[in-house]
Design a protein around this motif. Structure first.
Motif, short mmCIF file in Angstrom:
data_model
loop_
_atom_site.label_atom_id
_atom_site.label_comp_id
_atom_site.label_asym_id
_atom_site.label_seq_id
_atom_site.Cartn_x
_atom_site.Cartn_y
_atom_site.Cartn_z
N ASP A 1 -19.97 1.94 27.10
CA ASP A 1 -20.27 0.93 26.10
C ASP A 1 -21.65 1.25 25.54
OD1 ASP A 1 -20.92 -1.27 24.58
OD2 ASP A 1 -20.30 -2.75 26.08
N PRO A 2 -21.73 1.68 24.29
CA PRO A 2 -23.03 2.08 23.73
C PRO A 2 -24.01 0.93 23.57
CG PRO A 2 -21.39 1.95 22.00
CD PRO A 2 -20.66 1.77 23.29
N ASN A 3 -23.53 -0.29 23.73
CA ASN A 3 -24.38 -1.46 23.55
C ASN A 3 -25.08 -1.90 24.83
OD1 ASN A 3 -23.52 -2.05 20.69
ND2 ASN A 3 -21.54 -2.21 21.72
N THR A 4 -24.88 -1.17 25.92
CA THR A 4 -25.52 -1.51 27.19
C THR A 4 -26.57 -0.49 27.59
OG1 THR A 4 -23.83 -0.34 28.47
CG2 THR A 4 -23.43 -2.66 27.99
N LYS A 5 -27.56 -0.93 28.35
CA LYS A 5 -28.62 -0.05 28.82
C LYS A 5 -28.06 0.91 29.87
CE LYS A 5 -33.21 -0.17 30.96
NZ LYS A 5 -34.29 -1.04 31.49
N PRO A 6 -28.43 2.19 29.82
CA PRO A 6 -27.90 3.14 30.81
C PRO A 6 -28.43 2.84 32.21
CG PRO A 6 -29.59 4.17 29.44
CD PRO A 6 -29.29 2.85 28.81
N ASP A 7 -27.58 3.01 33.20
CA ASP A 7 -27.98 2.86 34.60
C ASP A 7 -28.60 4.19 35.04
OD1 ASP A 7 -28.28 2.56 37.30
OD2 ASP A 7 -26.19 1.99 37.71
N ASP A 8 -29.91 4.26 35.09
CA ASP A 8 -30.58 5.52 35.36
C ASP A 8 -30.40 6.03 36.78
OD1 ASP A 8 -31.64 6.25 32.82
OD2 ASP A 8 -33.10 4.63 33.00
N LYS A 9 -29.75 5.26 37.65
CA LYS A 9 -29.44 5.76 38.98
C LYS A 9 -28.27 6.73 38.93
CE LYS A 9 -31.04 1.65 41.50
NZ LYS A 9 -30.63 0.54 42.42
N ALA B 1 -26.67 7.55 35.44
CA ALA B 1 -26.48 8.07 34.08
C ALA B 1 -27.30 9.33 33.84
CB ALA B 1 -26.87 7.00 33.06
N SER B 2 -26.83 10.13 32.91
CA SER B 2 -27.59 11.30 32.48
C SER B 2 -28.85 10.86 31.77
CB SER B 2 -26.74 12.15 31.53
OG SER B 2 -27.53 13.14 30.90
N ARG B 3 -29.92 11.57 32.02
CA ARG B 3 -31.17 11.26 31.32
C ARG B 3 -31.04 11.52 29.82
NH1 ARG B 3 -31.93 9.05 35.52
NH2 ARG B 3 -33.70 9.30 36.94
N LEU B 4 -30.05 12.32 29.44
CA LEU B 4 -29.86 12.60 28.02
C LEU B 4 -29.26 11.42 27.27
CD1 LEU B 4 -29.94 15.64 29.28
CD2 LEU B 4 -29.04 16.23 27.04
N ASP B 5 -28.71 10.45 27.97
CA ASP B 5 -28.14 9.29 27.29
C ASP B 5 -29.20 8.60 26.44
OD1 ASP B 5 -25.83 9.84 28.60
OD2 ASP B 5 -25.91 8.13 29.97
N PHE B 6 -28.86 8.30 25.20
CA PHE B 6 -29.81 7.61 24.32
C PHE B 6 -29.37 6.19 23.97
CE2 PHE B 6 -26.98 9.94 21.43
CZ PHE B 6 -26.55 8.91 20.60
N ALA B 7 -28.07 5.91 24.07
CA ALA B 7 -27.58 4.57 23.74
C ALA B 7 -28.16 3.57 24.74
CB ALA B 7 -26.06 4.53 23.78
N GLY B 8 -28.70 2.49 24.22
CA GLY B 8 -29.30 1.48 25.07
C GLY B 8 -30.76 1.74 25.39
N ARG B 9 -31.34 2.79 24.80
CA ARG B 9 -32.77 3.06 24.95
C ARG B 9 -33.43 2.67 23.62
NH1 ARG B 9 -33.17 5.78 29.76
NH2 ARG B 9 -31.50 7.27 30.27
N PRO B 10 -34.10 1.50 23.57
CA PRO B 10 -34.60 0.96 22.30
C PRO B 10 -35.51 1.89 21.52
CG PRO B 10 -34.67 -0.72 24.00
CD PRO B 10 -34.33 0.56 24.70
N LEU B 11 -36.41 2.61 22.20
CA LEU B 11 -37.32 3.49 21.47
C LEU B 11 -36.56 4.61 20.75
CD1 LEU B 11 -40.31 3.88 23.97
CD2 LEU B 11 -40.30 2.60 21.81
N THR B 12 -35.58 5.18 21.43
CA THR B 12 -34.81 6.27 20.82
C THR B 12 -33.90 5.75 19.72
OG1 THR B 12 -34.83 7.41 22.95
CG2 THR B 12 -33.30 8.23 21.29
N GLU B 13 -33.26 4.62 19.96
CA GLU B 13 -32.40 4.04 18.92
C GLU B 13 -33.20 3.73 17.66
OE1 GLU B 13 -28.90 1.83 21.49
OE2 GLU B 13 -30.84 0.82 21.28
#
Length: 400
Positions: free
Chosen positions: A358-366, A368-380
Motif C-alpha cells: 500500500d503506497p499510502n502507508t509508512k514503510p516498516d524499516d524492520k 522493508a527495503s531502504r530503497l522504498d520511497f512511498a510513505g517517506r514524506p521528504l522523498t515524496e
C-alpha cells in the motif's frame, strides 16, 4: 539498477545494423554488417458506481484516476518502476485491478505521467540455457489488465521482464554475468518465454517493451537479432533494451534496438551530510564520461537510493540495511531531478513501488527495503516537486 534510456527518432531495420553506443558519444552509430474485493470495480477502485450528471453520463468530478498532463512526445517522462511478484494467483482479477488503481491514484498525486511494470522470470543457474516463469511471475493476462488500468488513466506505459537473481547468489550473483552453456538454446528459450508478454503489451496498447535488462554478458550476441525481429512482429510500440550503468559510461552497447535504457546507480564518494549540489556534481562527472552538455535522448528510466547512512557510496545496494536517514534519499532525488532538467534529459523512473504494498502507508524499516520511497514524506515531497516542475521536456529533437 539505474536506467538511462536513449531514444532515437528514426527506426532501424533489425539484424544487419545493430546500434552501438560508444564511450565518449551521446548518440549511437549504426554498424552495417491483501483481501478480496467482490464489488464491481469502479474508476477509483472503491466498488461504488460513479455519480451521474443530468445527462446520465459519469460526472467529470468523479474521474479520480486521470493523469493531469498525459505524456506526449517531447514531454518529460515522470515515472516509477512498479515491481510485481505475484503473491497469490488465487486472488481475484478485481482485487488485482483495484490494487493497480490504488497505485495509479498514488502516482497521480505525485504528478507522475508514466509507469513501467517490471516482473520476474527465472533461471536455474548462471550457466543454464532454459528460462522459465515461476509461481511469482504474473500471467500475461493479469499484466494486461494492470497495464490497461494505467493506460485508461492516461499513463505512458512500459512492460519490462527482469531476470530474478535468487538462484545466482551461490555463483556470480548477478544477471549481467550469466554464461549459458548454449547461447542458441538460451535465446530460443527466451523468445518463447516473452512472446505471450509481448502480446499482452500489444493488447494493452503499451508504449514500450523492454526486450532485456542488465544482461551485460549477452550484449552484442547475434541471437538478439531474431528475438528483436520476432518481437517487432508482435508488438507495435517501442522495443528497448536496458543496459547497466557501468557499460553505458565506459563501454559499448551493441544491440539491435532503437531505444537504449541504462540501469545506472552512480556511486558518489561524499558524506551523508553532503548538500544537493555535491550530488549533482557527482552525477555530472559520471555522465561526462560518456558525453558532456545536453543529453536530450537520454532517459533515467530507473534510479533510486536507500534512505540510510552511507548510501551515496553504493546507491544500488538493495540488501544492506544501515541506520535510516530519510534526508539522504530525499537529497538524492532532488539532485537527479536537477541533473535531468539541467541537461535536457528525457525524464526519470524511480525504483520502486512493490505491487502488493500500500503506497499510502509508512514503510516498516524492520523488514522493508531502504530503497522504498512511498510513505517517506521528504522523498515524496522531492518527487512531487520534480514531477510538477515547469520543465517542459527535451522536445522532439532526434538523432541524425
Amino acid at each position: 539498477m539505474t536506467v538511462l534510456t536513449l531514444v532515437l527518432g528514426a527506426p532501424f531495420v533489425v539484424g544487419n545494423h545493430p546500434v552501438r553506443w560508444d564511450s565518449g558519444s551521446v548518440l549511437p552509430r549504426v554498424v552495417i554488417g491483501g483481501s478480496e474485493d467482490s464489488a464491481t470495480p469502479s474508476a477509483d477502485g472503491t466498488g461504488k458506481a460513479p455519480a451521474s450528471s443530468s445527462s446520465g453520463s459519469p460526472s467529470t468530478s468523479t474521474k479520480a484516476l486521470e493523469v493531469a498532463k498525459p505524456w506526449k512526445k517531447g514531454m518529460a517522462q515522470w515515472g516509477v518502476q512498479l515491481y510485481w511478484e505475484e503473491e497469490s494467483p488465487k486472488r481475484s482479477d478485481t482485487f488485482i485491478e483495484n490494487q493497480a488503481r490504488k497505485h495509479a491514484k498514488y502516482l497521480i498525486g505525485l504528478g507522475a505521467n508514466s509507469v513501467s511494470v517490471s516482473f520476474p522470470y527465472y533461471i536455474k543457474s548462471s550457466t543454464a540455457d532454459v528460462l522459465s516463469t515461476g509461481a511469482k511471475t504474473p500471467s500475461p493476462e493479469r499484466l494486461q489488465k494492470v497495464l490497461k488500468v494505467f493506460k485508461d488513466a492516461g499513463f505512458r506505459t512500459t512492460l519490462r521482464p527482469i531476470m530474478d537473481e535468487g538462484t545466482l547468489k551461490q555463483s556470480n550473483g548477478w544477471r549481467g554475468n550469466i554464461d549459458p552453456a548454449s547461447r542458441s538454446a538460451w535465446f530460443t528459450s527466451y523468445e518463447k518465454l516473452i512472446d505471450p508478454y509481448l502480446e499482452a503489451a500489444e493488447n494493452a496498447k503499451a508504449n514500450t517493451f523492454v526486450i532485456g535488462t542488465e544482461l551485460n554478458s549477452l550484449e552484442g550476441d547475434t541471437g538478439w537479432d531474431k528475438v528483436v525481429a520476432s518481437a517487432e512482429k508482435t508488438f507495435s510500440g517501442e522495443i528497448s533494451y536496458d543496459a547497466n550503468w557501468d557499460n553505458y559510461v565506459t563501454g559499448r552497447i551493441n544491440m539491435p534496438v532503437n531505444h537504449l535504457g541504462v540501469d545506472a546507480y552512480f556511486p558518489i564518494k561524499v558524506p551523508d551530510t553532503a548538500p544537493v549540489e555535491d550530488l549533482v556534481t557527482g552525477w555530472n562527472k559520471w555522465l561526462d564520461k560518456k558525453a558532456t552538455g545536453p543529453l536530450p535522448n537520454i532517459l533515467v528510466s530507473e534510479t533510486g537510493i536507500g534512505a540510510m547512512n552511507g548510501a551515496y557510496h553504493a546507491p544500488g545496494d538493495f540488501y544492506v540495511k544501515r541506520a535510516v536517514n530519510p534526508q539522504v534519499q530525499a537529497n538524492w532525488y532532488k539532485a537527479v531531478c536537477e541533473v535531468v532538467q539541467d541537461r535536457k534529459m528525457q525524464g526519470i523512473y524511480w525504483w520502486s513501488l512493490w505491487f502488493d504494498d500500500d503506497p499510502n502507508t509508512k514503510p516498516d524499516d524492520k523488514v522493508a527495503s531502504r530503497l522504498d520511497f512511498a510513505g517517506r514524506p521528504l522523498t515524496e515531497k522531492a518527487i512531487k516537486s520534480c514531477f510538477t516542475s515547469a520543465y517542459a521536456g527535451p522536445g522532439t529533437t532526434t538523432a541524425s
